[in-house]
Design an enzyme around this catalytic site. Structure first.
Site, PDB file in Angstrom:
ATOM      1  N   GLY A 311       0.986  -1.445   0.359  1.00 40.91           N
ATOM      2  CA  GLY A 311       0.354   0.110   0.065  1.00 40.91           C
ATOM      3  C   GLY A 311       0.965   1.025   0.448  1.00 40.91           C
ATOM      4  N   GLU A 312       0.668   2.524   0.608  1.00 39.90           N
ATOM      5  CA  GLU A 312       0.845   4.031   0.667  1.00 39.90           C
ATOM      6  C   GLU A 312       1.247   4.922  -0.838  1.00 39.90           C
ATOM      7  OE1 GLU A 312       4.956   3.083   2.440  1.00 39.90           O
ATOM      8  OE2 GLU A 312       3.734   1.850   4.337  1.00 39.90           O
TER       9      GLU A 312
END
Length: 340
Positions: A311-312
């Site tokens: 993610g991120e």
């Protein structure tokens, strides 16, 4: 709420395809790079496309009531926001390699904010979200407020020069929320869309399926309207990400979707502003099953498949060099017609 979504330039797309076929190579031999080059030409309305020099990642951070289903405690969300601010997260490191800038926005983190910069808190909607298996994620009106926060964040980045946007995410419990949103958006059962997320074991996966099934049953009859869907099953972060995606499309700025979170938000954003999906590319393939369903519904094929699940915005960042390479073949390769 109505949005005017521009249509990418079909003439530029056709001109790009014609030029690609005339380059010093066999026709079609650069495969997906040629598709991406033509897509960028249509988005920019010119051949070759403009350089992608100002890439921005905005990480939408928030906590979720279903975080107990995760392999990590809820407190990790706030701790990770501090890591983003210090410049040491995965997306910070990877973004630096491609010259992208990272911004984190606290949309719904449940933490002590006494020493957090005001810029991070400027679009905060609430502290955490409801546990969707037993209650709505948001209070009435909060989905719209969060969506408008996302609109504003996109405007801020575009107005200061961004030419490519990447939505990132940070929030323990994210993948359960994504599974619920994708299942509700596409009429799928929980068992088909729930994945291991942060790495839960088989027993944890079973609990996750049970929770998402309960959430879908609780929200039955309320998910046709996208804002009701976000209220019942989503989160403030998902609503803000949807707004971010819609406004980027409305302002004709390309977006690289990241993993499962931006994919789920994109399904809702498409329902709010049909046609917005023409301005999005899928940066990479997540290991979460719900992302595959979301991208298929959106008609998007991931650029990369590296087995990432962080993610991120970290996966989409890795696709930036591929987009730049696609542009370069149109800008710098010679033409067969010029050979002597």
């Amino acid at each position: 709420m109505r949005f005017t979504i521009p249509v990418p330039d079909a003439a530029a797309h056709a001109a790009a395809r014609e030029r690609l076929d005339g380059l010093v190579k066999p026709v079609g031999s650069l495969g997906r790079l040629e598709e991406l080059a033509a897509w960028l030409s249509a988005a920019h309305g010119c051949v070759p496309p403009r350089p992608l020099t100002d890439v921005r990642v905005v990480v939408f951070a928030g906590d979720h009531g279903v975080s107990a289903l995760s392999a990590y405690p809820r407190e990790v969300t706030g701790a990770m926001v501090r890591v983003f601010l210090a410049g040491h997260s995965g997306v910070n490191v990877l973004a630096e390699q491609v010259g992208a800038r990272v911004r984190v926005a606290d949309i719904a983190v449940d933490w002590d904010v006494s020493d957090v910069p005001a810029s991070v808190l400027a679009h905060k909607i609430r502290r955490g979200s409801g546990s969707i298996d037993v209650e709505d994620a948001l209070l009435p009106g909060e989905a719209l407020r969060a969506f408008e926060a996302g609109l504003s964040l996109a405007d801020e980045e575009i107005s200061t020069g961004a030419d490519l946007l990447i939505p990132g995410d940070m929030g323990i419990g994210n993948t359960a929320v994504c599974a619920a949103l994708v299942a509700a958006s596409l009429g799928l059962p929980a068992a088909e869309v729930v994945g291991a997320g942060t790495g839960v074991d088989s027993a944890g996966l079973a609990r996750k399926v049970e929770a998402v099934s309960a959430a879908l049953a609780r929200a039955a009859g309320r998910v046709e309207d996208p804002f009701e869907r976000l209220t019942a099953l989503g989160s403030a972060c998902a609503a803000a990400t949807a707004g971010f995606l819609v406004q980027a499309a409305a302002r004709a700025v390309p977006v690289l979707l990241d993993g499962v979170f931006s994919g789920a938000a994109a399904l809702v954003a498409r329902d709010i502003a049909p046609g917005a999906e023409r301005w999005w590319l899928a940066g990479h393939r997540s290991t979460e099953p719900s992302q595959a369903f979301a991208l298929k519904a959106l008609g998007l094929e991931p650029i990369l498949d590296l087995g990432l699940r962080l993610g991120e915005g970290s996966g989409a960042v890795q696709a930036v060099p591929t987009l730049r390479a696609a542009r370069a073949i149109l800008a710098d390769m010679g033409l067969l017609a010029d050979l002597t």
